[in-house]
Enzyme design. Structure first.
Site, PDB file in Angstrom:
ATOM      1  CD  GLU A  35      -2.854   1.226   2.400  1.00 33.27           C
ATOM      2  OE1 GLU A  35      -2.900   0.478   3.153  1.00 33.27           O
ATOM      3  OE2 GLU A  35      -3.605   2.305   2.463  1.00 33.27           O
ATOM      4  NE  ARG A 261       4.061  -8.276  10.617  1.00 36.33           N
ATOM      5  CZ  ARG A 261       3.394  -7.460   9.545  1.00 36.33           C
ATOM      6  NH1 ARG A 261       2.529  -8.074   8.539  1.00 36.33           N
ATOM      7  NH2 ARG A 261       3.894  -6.340   9.416  1.00 36.33           N
ATOM      8  CE  LYS A 271       3.386  -0.057   4.494  1.00 35.70           C
ATOM      9  NZ  LYS A 271       2.503   0.133   3.576  1.00 35.70           N
TER      10      LYS A 271
HETATM   11  P1  ATP Z   1       0.043  -1.627   6.846  1.00 33.26           P
HETATM   12  O1  ATP Z   1      -0.756  -2.738   6.291  1.00 33.26           O
HETATM   13  O2  ATP Z   1       0.071  -1.189   8.048  1.00 33.26           O
HETATM   14  O3  ATP Z   1       0.106  -0.476   5.884  1.00 33.26           O
HETATM   15  P2  ATP Z   1       2.212  -3.473   5.988  1.00 33.26           P
HETATM   16  O4  ATP Z   1       3.639  -3.250   6.762  1.00 33.26           O
HETATM   17  O5  ATP Z   1       1.386  -4.510   6.138  1.00 33.26           O
HETATM   18  O6  ATP Z   1       1.501  -2.130   6.656  1.00 33.26           O
HETATM   19  P3  ATP Z   1       1.799  -3.386   3.038  1.00 33.26           P
HETATM   20  O7  ATP Z   1       2.035  -2.292   2.342  1.00 33.26           O
HETATM   21  O8  ATP Z   1       0.271  -3.613   3.373  1.00 33.26           O
HETATM   22  O9  ATP Z   1       2.315  -2.867   4.523  1.00 33.26           O
HETATM   23  O10 ATP Z   1       2.435  -4.485   2.698  1.00 33.26           O
HETATM   24  C1  ATP Z   1       2.910  -5.229   1.763  1.00 33.26           C
HETATM   25  C2  ATP Z   1       3.012  -6.680   1.901  1.00 33.26           C
HETATM   26  O11 ATP Z   1       4.148  -6.870   2.796  1.00 33.26           O
HETATM   27  C3  ATP Z   1       2.139  -7.415   2.572  1.00 33.26           C
HETATM   28  O12 ATP Z   1       1.882  -8.436   1.762  1.00 33.26           O
HETATM   29  C4  ATP Z   1       2.541  -7.939   3.837  1.00 33.26           C
HETATM   30  O13 ATP Z   1       2.179  -9.137   4.105  1.00 33.26           O
HETATM   31  C5  ATP Z   1       4.127  -7.842   3.714  1.00 33.26           C
HETATM   32  N1  ATP Z   1       4.830  -7.456   4.915  1.00 33.26           N
HETATM   33  C6  ATP Z   1       4.422  -6.221   5.532  1.00 33.26           C
HETATM   34  N2  ATP Z   1       5.287  -6.267   6.755  1.00 33.26           N
HETATM   35  C7  ATP Z   1       5.955  -7.485   6.764  1.00 33.26           C
HETATM   36  C8  ATP Z   1       6.889  -8.248   7.520  1.00 33.26           C
HETATM   37  N3  ATP Z   1       7.396  -7.635   8.947  1.00 33.26           N
HETATM   38  N4  ATP Z   1       7.305  -9.546   7.424  1.00 33.26           N
HETATM   39  C9  ATP Z   1       6.624 -10.127   6.367  1.00 33.26           C
HETATM   40  N5  ATP Z   1       6.114  -9.511   5.304  1.00 33.26           N
HETATM   41  C10 ATP Z   1       5.630  -8.144   5.880  1.00 33.26           C
END
Ligand code: ATP
Ligand code: MG
Length: 567
Positions: A35, A261, A271
């Site tokens: 995102e 994760r 984020k």
């Molecule tokens: P938010 O959803 O709060 O904006 P997010 O860290 O989930 O934050 P996204 O942009 O939705 O950010 O994430 C993009 C991809 O990265 C998603 O598929 C998510 O599962 C993966 N991702 C995010 N953080 C991690 C992490 N710590 N370890 C592994 N994968 C992650």
């Protein structure tokens, strides 16, 4: 090669092998769906490695898709930053999509679902909806609007789109099962009204699709075979499958597979938290070198190779775990060991006067730029009567196993001469401000006398031409581990479980010190990386000016003395 039996490296590859063998898929297509509401952090790298790595391994492709379905926090600057970061890691996406390119298509799919009786407009207030959703132990209650006629639903949905209603006054919901034990399946929201201007579609829309509706359908439209995501989406999988099955867009439903994760000790990997650090000015920006973002890591001097190495070592697992921060440091050191030239900088200077060295005499020494890589060449370093050494390299009363300078002790100045501390000068407060040493004029490195062994070797700079420099030293941003447990809200946003992490900030995460570096170093471009002898790897920061170069400590060296001292 053809007949070689390839062993799956992890459970995801095992699933994919099964799917290819059973004929469920004849190719592998993945996607990375960030995102654009912030910059990528090292946690995203894990998802990147999985999404791009798996596609590559199976001869497939990986799309980059911006999941821009929530106009509130999304920005074009993040879209551009994310692309730069992915390129920096060396990944090449196949197709580039924006979820917003599919808003028209999703709107038609939603209308189609209304016509087929699996979606309805709900007029309940957000509070009523929440109250009627039930709990883990109590089933939900059907909305009084659940069974309104198709024509009325179509009319209301169109008017939602046309902007006739207030934010929060109506939503479109999927008609699934208000008593389902999985609360997520209790008629989830598909569309909500949001009047923010979207970073790409402007004010064309005032209704936006929810993550659980949009994401699976977008996967299906793109022809994704394996939708790889982190573990908090596991309980969303039945919903994922339901939307794919009910949207009528594919006869080859993608398969969602979840992996753990990445969590790293004392590191913020949400984020939402990172945004707060930026917005509340706890850090100087997304690229503050204390941040775990890729922009920050690049600025701090982490090479992309270190991140790949780290990801390889962490591996892909099904169960959550927390990785030690040391492991990343280790990978950074390994990656820089053969690429960063060695140089000298004194970050906490103590003046040394060589009493038997004439004031007007200068020696020019030739020092190699890397002990293991002659191709890095040599440089000329001047040596005069006044020098600076590291303050911590002198002890008035040396403790056991301290082999550096002390009254009456001798050390070699790296690449130069052996000096002996004869005396020192204190100021009124009792602080040592100057060492008075004699130099063994026969001990010049490379000459015969150089064979004389002394226990310690110190780095130094020549006071006459040393360049004043700023050094920024870092520690983890948290003083203790944050609770990394997360869930997912309706926007697909990761939500942390507990506590205010700002209470856990490490007050020593940044230390700024002023010292000196060799003139040779100061002349390099921003981004140049060095190993400053004994002090660690440093990278020249964009804040540098001609008058004051600034260096970020990328990572300290393993300090053998610190370990000894603890014994
Ligand atoms: P938010 O959803 O709060 O904006 P997010 O860290 O989930 O934050 P996204 O942009 O939705 O950010 O994430 C993009 C991809 O990265 C998603 O598929 C998510 O599962 C993966 N991702 C995010 N953080 C991690 C992490 N710590 N370890 C592994 N994968 C992650
Ligand atoms: Mg997310």
């Amino acid at each position: 090669m053809e007949n070689e039996v390839r062993k799956p490296a992890n459970f995801i590859e095992e699933f994919i092998e099964q799917d290819l063998a059973s004929g469920r898929f004849d190719h592998v297509q993945t996607r990375f769906p960030p995102e654009p509401n912030g910059y990528l952090h090292i946690g995203h790298c894990k998802a990147l490695c999985v999404d791009f790595g798996i596609a590559e391994k199976f001869g497939g492709k990986c799309n980059l898709r911006f999941d821009d379905t929530n106009p509130t926090k999304e920005e074009t600057a993040f879209v551009e930053g994310i692309q730069r970061d992915i390129e920096w890691l060396g990944y090449k996406w196949d197709k580039l999509y924006f979820a917003s390119d599919f808003f028209d298509r999703l709107y038609e799919i939603a209308k189609d679902m209304i016509r087929r009786g699996v979606a309805y407009v709900d007029d309940q207030s957000p509070e009523e909806m929440r109250a009627n959703r039930g709990t883990l132990t109590k089933p939900g209650v059907n909305s009084p609007y659940r069974d309104r006629p198709v024509a009325e639903n179509l009319d209301l949905f169109e008017r939602m789109k046309n902007g006739e209603f207030e934010e929060g006054s109506r939503v479109l919901r999927a008609k699934i099962d208000m008593a389902n034990p999985n609360v997520l399946l209790r008629d989830p929201t598909m569309y909500r009204i949001n009047r923010h201007t979207h970073h790409r579609t402007g004010d064309k829309w005032c209704i936006y699709p929810m993550y659980d509706f949009q994401h699976p359908i977008q996967d299906a439209i793109e022809g994704i075979s394996h939708s790889l995501c982190s573990l908090e989406y596991e309980i969303h999988r039945p919903l994922y499958d339901w939307f794919v099955a009910n949207a009528n867009v594919t006869d080859q439903p993608p398969r969602q597979i979840e992996f753990a994760r990445l969590n790293i000790e004392r590191t913020v990997l949400s984020k939402r938290h990172l945004r707060r650090l930026v917005e509340e000015h706890v850090v100087s920006g997304w690229d503050d070198p204390r941040m775990p973002t890729l922009v920050a890591m690049r600025r701090r001097g982490y090479p992309a190779a270190a991140i790949h190495d780290f990801m390889g070592r962490v591996g892909v697992a099904k169960a959550d775990s927390v990785v030690e921060g040391n492991l990343l440091d280790h990978c950074v050191r390994e990656a820089l060991a053969d690429t960063a030239p060695r140089a000298m900088a004194v970050i906490n200077p103590l003046k040394v006067v060589l009493t038997n060295w004439p004031a007007d005499k200068t020696d020019t020494l030739t020092i190699e730029n890397h002990p293991d890589h002659p191709e890095f060449g040599t440089r000329q370093v001047t040596f005069g009567r006044e020098l600076y050494i590291e303050r911590e390299d002198f002890m008035e009363e040396p403790v056991k196993k301290f082999f550096r300078l002390a009254p009456g002790r001798e050390v070699r100045l790296k690449g130069a001469y052996i000096v002996k501390c004869e005396d020192f000068v204190k100021d009124e407060s009792g602080a040592i401000v100057e060492l008075r040493c004699t130099v063994d004029l026969d001990s010049r490195s490379g000459s015969e006398g150089a064979n004389r062994k002394v226990k310690g070797t110190l780095h130094w700079v020549n006071a006459a031409d040393a360049v004043p420099a700023e050094f920024r030293l870092y520690e983890p941003i948290l003083k203790e581990d944050d609770d990394n447990a997360v869930t997912v809200d309706e926007d697909g946003n990761t939500v942390e479980a507990s506590g205010d992490f700002l209470d856990k900030l490490n007050p020593n995460s940044l230390t700024v010190v002023k010292g000196f570096c060799e003139p040779w170093i100061a002349g390099h471009d921003v981004g140049a990386t060095f190993q400053f002898l004994r002090m660690g790897y440093f990278c020249k920061d964009p804040d540098s000016t001609d008058a004051l170069p600034v260096f970020n400590r990328t990572v300290p060296l393993k300090d053998s003395w610190a370990k000894e001292a603890k014994k």
